[in-house]
Design an enzyme around this catalytic site. Sequence first.
Site, PDB file in Angstrom:
ATOM      1  N   HIS A 286       0.853  -1.191   0.000  1.00 42.10           N
ATOM      2  CA  HIS A 286       0.000   0.000   0.000  1.00 42.10           C
ATOM      3  C   HIS A 286       0.886   1.237   0.000  1.00 42.10           C
ATOM      4  O   HIS A 286       1.700   1.415   0.911  1.00 42.10           O
ATOM      5  CB  HIS A 286      -0.900   0.007   1.238  1.00 42.10           C
ATOM      6  CG  HIS A 286      -2.132  -0.832   1.091  1.00 42.10           C
ATOM      7  ND1 HIS A 286      -3.267  -0.638   1.843  1.00 42.10           N
ATOM      8  CD2 HIS A 286      -2.401  -1.859   0.257  1.00 42.10           C
ATOM      9  CE1 HIS A 286      -4.183  -1.519   1.467  1.00 42.10           C
ATOM     10  NE2 HIS A 286      -3.677  -2.275   0.521  1.00 42.10           N
TER      11      HIS A 286
ATOM     12  N   PRO B   7      -4.100   0.128  18.785  1.00 40.54           N
ATOM     13  CA  PRO B   7      -3.868  -0.344  17.411  1.00 40.54           C
ATOM     14  C   PRO B   7      -3.885   0.748  16.333  1.00 40.54           C
ATOM     15  O   PRO B   7      -3.503   0.461  15.191  1.00 40.54           O
ATOM     16  CB  PRO B   7      -4.993  -1.355  17.186  1.00 40.54           C
ATOM     17  CG  PRO B   7      -6.013  -1.067  18.223  1.00 40.54           C
ATOM     18  CD  PRO B   7      -5.320  -0.447  19.378  1.00 40.54           C
TER      19      PRO B   7
ATOM     20  N   TYR C 285      -8.907   5.540   7.747  1.00 42.98           N
ATOM     21  CA  TYR C 285      -8.999   5.878   9.169  1.00 42.98           C
ATOM     22  C   TYR C 285     -10.004   7.023   9.264  1.00 42.98           C
ATOM     23  O   TYR C 285      -9.776   8.087   8.688  1.00 42.98           O
ATOM     24  CB  TYR C 285      -7.645   6.338   9.713  1.00 42.98           C
ATOM     25  CG  TYR C 285      -6.626   5.231   9.882  1.00 42.98           C
ATOM     26  CD1 TYR C 285      -6.524   4.532  11.079  1.00 42.98           C
ATOM     27  CD2 TYR C 285      -5.754   4.893   8.837  1.00 42.98           C
ATOM     28  CE1 TYR C 285      -5.575   3.522  11.244  1.00 42.98           C
ATOM     29  CE2 TYR C 285      -4.805   3.877   8.998  1.00 42.98           C
ATOM     30  CZ  TYR C 285      -4.726   3.198  10.205  1.00 42.98           C
ATOM     31  OH  TYR C 285      -3.793   2.205  10.367  1.00 42.98           O
TER      32      TYR C 285
ATOM     33  N   TYR D  18       4.444   5.984  10.136  1.00 41.39           N
ATOM     34  CA  TYR D  18       3.539   4.908   9.725  1.00 41.39           C
ATOM     35  C   TYR D  18       4.289   3.804   8.982  1.00 41.39           C
ATOM     36  O   TYR D  18       4.056   2.613   9.220  1.00 41.39           O
ATOM     37  CB  TYR D  18       2.397   5.450   8.849  1.00 41.39           C
ATOM     38  CG  TYR D  18       1.239   4.489   8.759  1.00 41.39           C
ATOM     39  CD1 TYR D  18       0.139   4.602   9.611  1.00 41.39           C
ATOM     40  CD2 TYR D  18       1.261   3.429   7.850  1.00 41.39           C
ATOM     41  CE1 TYR D  18      -0.906   3.691   9.546  1.00 41.39           C
ATOM     42  CE2 TYR D  18       0.214   2.514   7.777  1.00 41.39           C
ATOM     43  CZ  TYR D  18      -0.863   2.655   8.626  1.00 41.39           C
ATOM     44  OH  TYR D  18      -1.901   1.743   8.568  1.00 41.39           O
TER      45      TYR D  18
ATOM     46  N   LYS E  87       0.997  -0.595  15.008  1.00 41.39           N
ATOM     47  CA  LYS E  87       2.390  -0.672  15.453  1.00 41.39           C
ATOM     48  C   LYS E  87       2.741  -1.869  16.345  1.00 41.39           C
ATOM     49  O   LYS E  87       3.924  -2.113  16.592  1.00 41.39           O
ATOM     50  CB  LYS E  87       2.763   0.628  16.197  1.00 41.39           C
ATOM     51  CG  LYS E  87       2.838   1.830  15.296  1.00 41.39           C
ATOM     52  CD  LYS E  87       4.014   1.725  14.346  1.00 41.39           C
ATOM     53  CE  LYS E  87       3.886   2.635  13.162  1.00 41.39           C
ATOM     54  NZ  LYS E  87       4.257   2.019  11.902  1.00 41.39           N
TER      55      LYS E  87
END
Length: 389
Positions: free
Chosen positions: A72, A292, A200, A384, A296
Site C-alpha cells: 500500500h 492499534p 482511518y 507509519y 504498530k
Amino acid sequence: MRTQVAIIGGGPSGLLLSQLLHVRGIDSVVLERKTRDYVLSRIRAGVMERGLYELMKEAGCGARMEREGMPHDGTLLSYGDEMFRVNFKDLTGHPVMVYGQTEVTRDLYDAREAADGKVEFNAEDVEICDADTDSPYVTYRVGSESRRIDCDFIAGCDGFHGVSRKTIPADVLKEYERVYPFGWLGVLSETPPVNHELIYANSPRGFALCSMRNANLSRYYIQCPTTDKVENWSDEDFWAELKRRIPADQAENLVTGPSIEKSIAPLRSYVAEPMRWGRLFLCGDAAHIVPPTGAKGLNTAASDVHYLYNGLRQFYEEGDAEGIDRYSERALSRVWKVERFSWWFSGLMHRYPDQTDFDLKMQIAELEFLRSNTDAQRAMATNYVGLPY
Ligand code: FAD
Ligand code: PHB
C-alpha cells in the site's frame, strides 16, 4: 533438555526469533501455552512495516508474503464527509505491506516445522528460574509430565499476559501505562474491501477503520465503549454503524456480508522498563502495548526481535556481549517513539467521553493542517511506514 535460547511464547515474536536464530545455527526451544490452531485463530495485525518484511525474508519466510501481500503506497484519512490521502511512497520512498498476522505466524510455523525446530505446544505452568544467574532454566508441564530446559538465555515473547515480565522483581521493573476509555469492535467478513487503501475515519459518532486482508477479505473496526459486549452487536447493527462513520460516498460502496469473526479489543499504551533482567529478555507485547491506531504492535515486536537476534548473534558468533548488554536501551529508544505516534494518532482520530467543544475544534484543526501541510504528512508517513531500526 538443553538449548541455547529458551523462548517463552509461540506468537509472532517468539517464532520469528527462533527462526532467525536457526538460520544462524543458534539452537532454541519455543514453549507455547496453546495449540498451533488456537494461535492461528487469533485475528490481529494486518499492516507490516518494511522492517518486519525484511526480517521475514532474512528468516527465509518471505516468499508467500512477497507473492500474496498487498503493498500500500498510502492511506486515507476522513473526518465527516471530508477525506484526504497521505502518500507514503512519495513522502518516504516506502510503502507498507498488507499481510495478516495469521499468515505471518503460519509461514513461521511452517518454516520451524520444515527445519525440525522444537516447539512445545500445551506447555503449562511455565516458570523461569535463576534468570539472574549464569545458569538459568525453565520448568513447565505438558499433560501430567513435568519438564525442564537448561539454557544460556531466556526470551520472554509471551505477550501482555505472560509470565516473563512477572518474573522480574517489582523493585526492578518500572511500568508506564495509559488505558483509553474505549475499545475497538472488529469484524472480519468475506467481502471485497470498500476501498483499495485503508480508511482511518474520525466521525462525530466515533472512530472507524476500514482495512483488509485480501481482495475478498475485509477487516473493519468501530470505536465502542469498554463496557460493550460482542453479543450486543448483530452484523446488521455493525454495518449500519460503520456506514454512519465513514464518508457517504464510501458508505454507498460498502459491500456487507456475514461476519466470520467479531471481537472487542481494549486500547492501552503500556511500557515496562527495563526489557532485560539478567539472562531474561522481554520481547514484543510482553514488554509494551500500543493502541492499534497506526498498526504498530506487531511491527514493534519485530523491531525488538531485530535487536535481540542481532545481540545474540554477536554474542555467539563474535563472543561480544555488547548487543545483549545494550538490548534494553536500544529497543526502548524505538519503543517510546512508537508509543508516542500511536498515542498521537489515537488522540487525533477518536471521540473521548470528556472531550470539550474546544478539544473537538483542535482535532479538526490538526486534521486540516495535516491535510494541507506536506511536512506534517511526511512526519506522519515516516512513523507509519516504520522508523529505522
Ligand atoms: P502475542 O501475539 O500475544 O504472542 C504471545 C504468545 O505467548 C501467545 O501465543 C500466547 O498463547 C503465548 N503465551 C502467553 N503466556 C504464556 C505462558 N505463560 N507460557 C507459554 N506461552 C504463553 N499490530 C500491528 O503491528 N499491526 C496491526 O495492524 C495490528 N492490529 C491489531 C489489531 C487488534 C484487534 C489487536 C488485538 C492487536 C493488533 N496488533 C497490531 C498488535 C499485535 O497483534 C501484537 O502486537 C502482536 O501479536 C505481538 O506479538 P507477540 O508475539 O509479542 O505476542
Ligand atoms: C487491521 O487490519 O487489523 C489493522 C490495520 C490498521 C490498524 C489496525 C489494525 O491501524
